[in-house]
Design an enzyme around this catalytic site. Structure first.
Site, PDB file in Angstrom:
ATOM      1  CB  SER A 197      62.161 -40.919  59.727  1.00  0.00           C
ATOM      2  OG  SER A 197      63.055 -40.406  60.683  1.00  0.00           O
ATOM      3  CG  HIS A 225      59.314 -43.474  57.333  1.00  0.00           C
ATOM      4  ND1 HIS A 225      58.543 -42.369  57.083  1.00  0.00           N
ATOM      5  CD2 HIS A 225      59.775 -43.331  58.602  1.00  0.00           C
ATOM      6  CE1 HIS A 225      58.548 -41.576  58.145  1.00  0.00           C
ATOM      7  NE2 HIS A 225      59.291 -42.142  59.082  1.00  0.00           N
ATOM      8  CE  LYS A 257      55.809 -42.488  60.534  1.00  0.00           C
ATOM      9  NZ  LYS A 257      55.458 -41.155  61.018  1.00  0.00           N
TER      10      LYS A 257
HETATM   11  C1  LIG Z   1      60.912 -44.101  62.199  1.00  0.00           C
HETATM   12  C2  LIG Z   1      59.756 -43.648  63.013  1.00  0.00           C
HETATM   13  N1  LIG Z   1      59.393 -44.366  64.097  1.00  0.00           N
HETATM   14  C3  LIG Z   1      58.360 -43.998  64.862  1.00  0.00           C
HETATM   15  C4  LIG Z   1      57.625 -42.882  64.587  1.00  0.00           C
HETATM   16  C5  LIG Z   1      56.500 -42.512  65.497  1.00  0.00           C
HETATM   17  O1  LIG Z   1      55.300 -43.010  65.021  1.00  0.00           O
HETATM   18  P1  LIG Z   1      53.926 -42.303  65.464  1.00  0.00           P
HETATM   19  O2  LIG Z   1      53.815 -41.063  64.651  1.00  0.00           O
HETATM   20  O3  LIG Z   1      52.890 -43.322  65.186  1.00  0.00           O
HETATM   21  O4  LIG Z   1      54.090 -42.020  66.936  1.00  0.00           O
HETATM   22  C6  LIG Z   1      57.954 -42.095  63.471  1.00  0.00           C
HETATM   23  C7  LIG Z   1      57.220 -40.881  63.065  1.00  0.00           C
HETATM   24  O5  LIG Z   1      56.294 -40.379  63.518  1.00  0.00           O
HETATM   25  C8  LIG Z   1      59.053 -42.494  62.663  1.00  0.00           C
HETATM   26  O6  LIG Z   1      59.400 -41.754  61.615  1.00  0.00           O
END
Ligand SMILES: Cc1ncc(COP(=O)(O)O)c(C=O)c1O
Length: 404
Positions: A197, A225, A257
């Site tokens: 990320s 992502h 996203k």
């Molecule tokens: C790799 C990754 N996993 C999980 C999440 C968490 O997802 P959410 O925003 O739906 O809680 C994020 C970013 O928010 C992320 O970048």
């Protein structure tokens, strides 16, 4: 007084964060999520959103959302197992399973909760092991920590180190001590970001799948992502790498996203999903996402699959940005995805660079520790299919005027 001591501790921590350029604050947007936004009352060209396909404000999705709100109201009213699981949730789960080529999918209210829920459901004791890439997202790190298992972190994308660690913690745990004989099986779970990320590079998922199979460990890929962005139909990194449910038994994807809405899902075998329904606490004990969000996501999934021009345009912008930034001598990272960080180093410098861009009307937030390791603060530039070539030119010009 005791309560004053309590406050003085948090005030000291706040001061310390300010002095180390690590203090964070929110900005207020008065426009939809799109490249040109009004933020804190000012017009801004934004290069830090995760709305990679530019769908968060798409008219088809707004329409689907409004129609579902007319039919189902606003709140889901309860958890999925009570009476909060409505027709759009069911349809979305089926569509996500088909999209990702998995038997079943289960909707979670956020990606953070999906990661916590899976680890907590699969790992039962402190003898179980989570193997986590050093640069995994915080939600995967927390998933490992909160599951109460042993957390083994391996160097970024270093599959030979992971292989060694898997050998050091074999599947059979010898039991010793009074009244104990023989061995017990332990659960082992490899967890990795698909697209990292904060870095934009991808995990070596084929090699991870081989290791997981060889060592009979679970493999979970968090493709937050990659979903929507990678693969022929946008089904993500695993589609791009041709890995099926046998290769990667647990796929997590987020909806907030590239899909432009909110929430997340876990996709895998029928048995895995049934097991999560019985045991994943962050799925069982929480209110289902609003049905209208699920309906809007169904509309988004249709756009992702049928309008590949967004992914193609993104590739054009990625190439344009990388070529321009290389000409400017900017320290880019090894990424082919819409996440194109500029590595700055010190938090102070990253903040200064971000605020200079902000003065030119361009928003790129500085990402600092603890989100990234010490001394690797960066400007996390993200590109969206909604950006134009002229938008990227404007960013490059501003970066040229304001080098680090
Ligand atoms: C790799 C990754 N996993 C999980 C999440 C968490 O997802 P959410 O925003 O739906 O809680 C994020 C970013 O928010 C992320 O970048």
């Amino acid at each position: 007084m005791a309560s004053e001591r309590k406050f003085s501790r948090i005030l000291t921590e706040l001061d310390s964060r300010r002095s180390r350029h690590l203090y964070r604050h929110t900005r207020v947007a008065d426009s939809p999520q799109q490249p040109h936004m009004t933020i804190d009352g000012k017009p801004m060209l934004v290069f830090c959103s995760n709305d990679y396909l530019g769908l968060a404000n798409h008219p088809d999705m707004i329409r689907a959302f409004q129609q579902a709100a007319n039919t189902y109201g606003v709140g889901s009213g309860a958890a999925h197992l009570v009476n909060g699981h409505s027709r759009p949730h069911q349809q979305l789960e089926e569509a996500l399973a088909e999209f990702t080529g998995r038997e079943r999918a289960l909707l979670f209210s956020t990606g953070y909760m999906a990661n916590l829920g899976v680890a907590n459901a699969l790992l039962a004791s402190r003898h179980d092991v989570v193997y986590a890439d050093r640069l995994n997202h915080a939600s995967l790190v927390d998933a490992g920590l909160l599951a109460g298992a042993k957390l083994v972190r391996y160097p970024h994308n270093d599959t030979s180190s992971l292989g060694k660690r898997l050998k050091e913690t074999p599947p059979n745990l010898p039991l010793s001590g009074e009244g104990q004989e023989g061995s017990a099986a332990r659960t082992r779970l490899i967890m990795t970001d698909g697209v990292f990320s904060m870095d934009g590079d991808v995990a070596p998922v084929r090699e991870l799948a081989r290791l997981a199979r060889e060592h009979d460990a679970w493999l979970m890929v968090d493709d937050a992502h990659g979903i929507g962005v990678l693969g022929e139909t946008g089904a993500g990194l695993l589609e791009a790498e041709g890995l099926n449910q046998m290769d990667v038994p647990i796929l997590m994807g987020t909806l907030g996203k590239a899909l432009g809405t909110a929430g997340a899902f876990v996709a895998g075998s029928h048995d895995l999903i049934e097991y999560l329904i019985q045991t994943a606490r962050t799925w069982i004990y929480t209110t289902a996402q609003p049905p209208a969000v699920a309906a809007a996501t169904l509309a988004s999934l249709h756009l992702v699959q049928t309008e590949s021009w967004r992914r193609e345009h993104l590739q054009v912008l990625i190439r344009q940005f990388r070529q321009g930034a290389e000409q400017l001598g900017l320290p880019l990272m090894a990424s082919d995805t819409p996440i194109q960080p500029i590595l700055v180093g010190s938090s102070e410098q990253a903040m200064a660079m971000s605020s200079r861009l902000e003065k030119s009307g361009i928003l790129v937030t500085a990402i600092r520790p603890p989100t990234v390791p010490a001394d690797t603060a960066r400007l996390r530039v993200t590109l969206s299919a909604a950006h134009t070539v002229e938008d990227v030119e404007r960013l490059l010009e501003a970066l040229g005027r304001n080098p680090s």
